[in-house]
Write an enzyme that holds these catalytic residues in place. Structure first.
Site, short mmCIF file in Angstrom:
data_model
loop_
_atom_site.label_atom_id
_atom_site.label_comp_id
_atom_site.label_asym_id
_atom_site.label_seq_id
_atom_site.Cartn_x
_atom_site.Cartn_y
_atom_site.Cartn_z
N LYS A 268 0.85 -1.19 0.00
CA LYS A 268 0.00 0.00 0.00
C LYS A 268 0.88 1.24 0.00
O LYS A 268 1.77 1.36 0.84
CB LYS A 268 -0.88 0.02 1.26
CG LYS A 268 -2.05 -0.94 1.20
CD LYS A 268 -2.95 -0.77 2.38
CE LYS A 268 -4.09 -1.76 2.36
NZ LYS A 268 -5.04 -1.52 1.26
N ARG A 342 -10.78 -11.04 0.74
CA ARG A 342 -11.67 -11.99 0.06
C ARG A 342 -11.09 -13.40 0.09
O ARG A 342 -11.83 -14.38 0.07
CB ARG A 342 -11.95 -11.48 -1.36
CG ARG A 342 -10.74 -11.33 -2.22
CD ARG A 342 -11.00 -10.46 -3.45
NE ARG A 342 -11.17 -9.04 -3.11
CZ ARG A 342 -11.47 -8.10 -3.99
NH1 ARG A 342 -11.65 -8.40 -5.26
NH2 ARG A 342 -11.61 -6.85 -3.61
N1 BES Z 1 -8.32 -3.58 3.74
C1 BES Z 1 -8.39 -3.12 2.41
C2 BES Z 1 -9.63 -2.27 2.13
C3 BES Z 1 -9.75 -0.96 2.85
C4 BES Z 1 -9.22 0.19 2.30
C5 BES Z 1 -10.45 -0.88 4.03
C6 BES Z 1 -9.38 1.39 2.97
C7 BES Z 1 -10.61 0.32 4.67
C8 BES Z 1 -10.07 1.46 4.14
C9 BES Z 1 -8.40 -4.29 1.43
O1 BES Z 1 -7.69 -5.40 1.81
C10 BES Z 1 -7.83 -3.79 0.15
O2 BES Z 1 -6.69 -3.44 0.14
N2 BES Z 1 -8.64 -3.78 -0.91
C11 BES Z 1 -8.22 -3.33 -2.19
C12 BES Z 1 -8.82 -4.25 -3.21
C13 BES Z 1 -8.25 -4.09 -4.58
C14 BES Z 1 -6.79 -4.49 -4.62
C15 BES Z 1 -9.06 -4.95 -5.55
C16 BES Z 1 -8.71 -1.90 -2.38
O3 BES Z 1 -9.77 -1.53 -1.89
O4 BES Z 1 -8.00 -1.14 -3.01
ZN ZN Z 2 -5.65 -5.36 1.28
#
Ligand code: BES
Ligand code: ZN
Ligand code: ZN
Length: 493
Positions: A268, A342
């Site tokens: 991230k 997921r």
């Molecule tokens: N934990 C995150 C989602 C999230 C982001 C929760 C911000 C709360 C605040 C999740 O694991 C994630 O990183 N999701 C990605 C999915 C994508 C790679 C398809 C996202 O939302 O960017």
């Molecule tokens: Zn994630």
């Protein structure tokens, strides 16, 4: 540094409250001000506008506002009388019981501060006692008590969720589940890495690979309606409840338990990682809801499943392009290691099959896209059964954990077709990255398509409600959602 606020009741009117309490008087006159009646009594006039215009949510916010204001003023003892105020029944959920439960709930929720890491007492804003004045009927009294209990468990959820990532490992999350259920009839079983391997939960193991902190699979069982009578063995050599025993078929809650989400090798960027110790908020809410159902001695069967892992970066991390074999046998292309929620949920959804449930609801901070779609005022709910989504939205309004439907259609499932494996954890079909919340749910659907004919499934993406927003009148950090909604589901479904 932990301070617990005492919530007390008296039949006395506000005027008769002992002098040590700061009296909060609610009126329709909007010009609120602090009135110093005499040197020994402090009274705050709190103008809220026309009572008839106050919606249920306004009412919650009002209770919290009173408490938060008292805390910033450093008042230690506060007395209020709200339930005798003539809040009209302008909404069908606005019953006397709802009002009393909401008062208790929102006082306790608003009193909460996450002060575990504060070393100095003076840095902690805390109320010693809130006194609720005015008589109550018997049913209001029990609504009040239930509201108080639910809010305490919601605050426990917040405590667990707020704990810093460095202090919260999958093993510690499991320990928290055991602690939270202690003294109740909820039974907690914690499966370690070896046991997870025997279950062939390849997706949970894949996500956990990058961290020295091994995964855990937390199982909470509360059989408040009694265990289903004749347990039969399924083909996976696990006990299955007998079909037809509907009252005893459990509701299964599945909560994402990522104790920290770095994104993995798809790391991230920038501030994106900042609040990712809260990525086990879904799991924390399931822990608190099952324990609370047991505490309230609900005559219902409620199961909680929390796949717990840390999504970390190391030379052992799963790589983009890796192909995992899930517990269901379906193979999965990992196209992005940050779409890890997921993956762990998928295996837990498969595990849920052994309970022959009547309903499965999973809760997860799954996608940033849910925030784009809904802002930070409501979680998203998705289900192949549209009616179930709207029912959950309705219960959300009533409980205070606002949840709003987004579509989940066959196309969303199709978008997730695998490249070399059966399924991909990122959209492969159609254009762009649109509807990320729907495609996330589309992926989960592949693992929720094997329940009994009458079993419902809904997915709650609580990323929008992971942290409190500026207008919530709550402490910063975790909201404790959707504990109250899960309890409503367990009570009602
Ligand atoms: N934990 C995150 C989602 C999230 C982001 C929760 C911000 C709360 C605040 C999740 O694991 C994630 O990183 N999701 C990605 C999915 C994508 C790679 C398809 C996202 O939302 O960017
Ligand atoms: Zn994630
Ligand atoms: Zn995540």
């Amino acid at each position: 540094m932990k301070v617990k606020t005492k919530l007390t009741r008296t039949k006395k009117s506000l005027d008769d409250a002992p002098k040590k309490y700061v009296r909060v008087r609610v009126s329709e006159d909007k010009t609120s001000q602090v009135l110093l009646r005499d040197s020994s009594i402090t009274e705050i006039a709190c103008g809220v506008g026309k009572f008839k215009d106050i919606t249920p949510h306004d009412f919650r916010l009002l209770v919290r506002k009173i408490v938060r204001t008292a805390m910033t003023q450093k008042y230690t003892h506060v007395a209020l009388d709200l339930h005798t105020a003539s809040f009209p029944k302008r909404d069908k959920i606005y019953t006397d019981e709802w009002v009393t439960a909401s008062i208790a709930e929102n006082i306790i929720l608003a009193c909460y501060e996450f002060s575990d890491y504060k070393s100095k007492k003076e840095d902690v804003h805390a109320l010693t006692e809130v006194l609720v004045c005015g008589g109550m009927t018997k049913t209001q009294e029990s609504a009040f008590q239930n509201g108080e209990i639910k809010a305490h468990y919601t605050n426990t959820c917040r405590d667990i969720a707020n704990t810093a990532g460095g202090d919260m490992t999958p093993a510690l999350l499991a320990k928290k589940a055991q602690e939270t259920a202690k003294g109740t009839a909820a039974k907690v079983t914690v499966l370690n890495k070896k046991q997870i391997e025997s279950l062939k939960m390849g997706m949970l193991l894949g996500v956990a690979r990058g961290s020295r902190m091994g995964p855990r699979f937390i199982v909470m069982e509360y059989w408040g309606a009694g265990k289903p009578s004749k347990a039969v063995k399924s083909n996976k050599n696990t006990t299955k409840t007998k079909a037809g025993d509907k009252a005893k078929q459990p509701v299964v809650f599945v909560g994402k338990g990522i104790t920290f989400d770095t994104g993995g090798l798809n790391i991230k960027p920038g501030d994106g990682m900042l609040d990712m110790h809260l990525d086990m908020s879904g799991g924390a809410s399931v822990i608190a809801a099952v324990a609370c159902a047991a505490k309230l001695k609900l005559k219902k069967n409620v199961i909680g499943l929390i796949p717990a892992a840390e999504n970390a970066v190391s030379d052992e991390s799963m790589r983009p392009g890796d192909i995992l074999t899930s517990m269901s046998g379906k193979t999965v292309d990992v196209l992005n290691t940050d779409a890890e929620g997921r993956l762990v949920l998928g295996d837990a959804l498969t595990y849920a099959e052994r309970y022959n449930p009547k309903l499965v609801v999973d809760v997860a901070t799954l996608t940033g896209a849910a925030l784009v779609a809904l802002g930070d005022d409501a979680s998203a709910v998705l289900s192949p059964d549209e009616k179930l989504s709207w029912q959950i939205a309705e219960w959300g309004k009533e409980s205070g954990d606002y949840t709003w439907p987004l579509p989940l259609w066959q196309v969303h499932k199709r978008y997730m077709k695998g490249r070399f494996g059966d399924v991909a954890n990122l959209r492969t079909e159609g254009s762009g990255r649109y509807a990320g919340t729907c495609t996330g749910a589309g992926f989960l659907w592949y693992f929720a398509d094997n329940y009994g004919k009458n079993c419902g499934w809904a997915h709650i993406d609580m990323a929008p409600r992971m942290t409190a927003n500026a207008l919530d009148n709550l402490a910063k950090g975790a909201t404790g959602e959707p504990v109250r909604l899960l309890l409503k589901i367990a009570e009602t479904y």
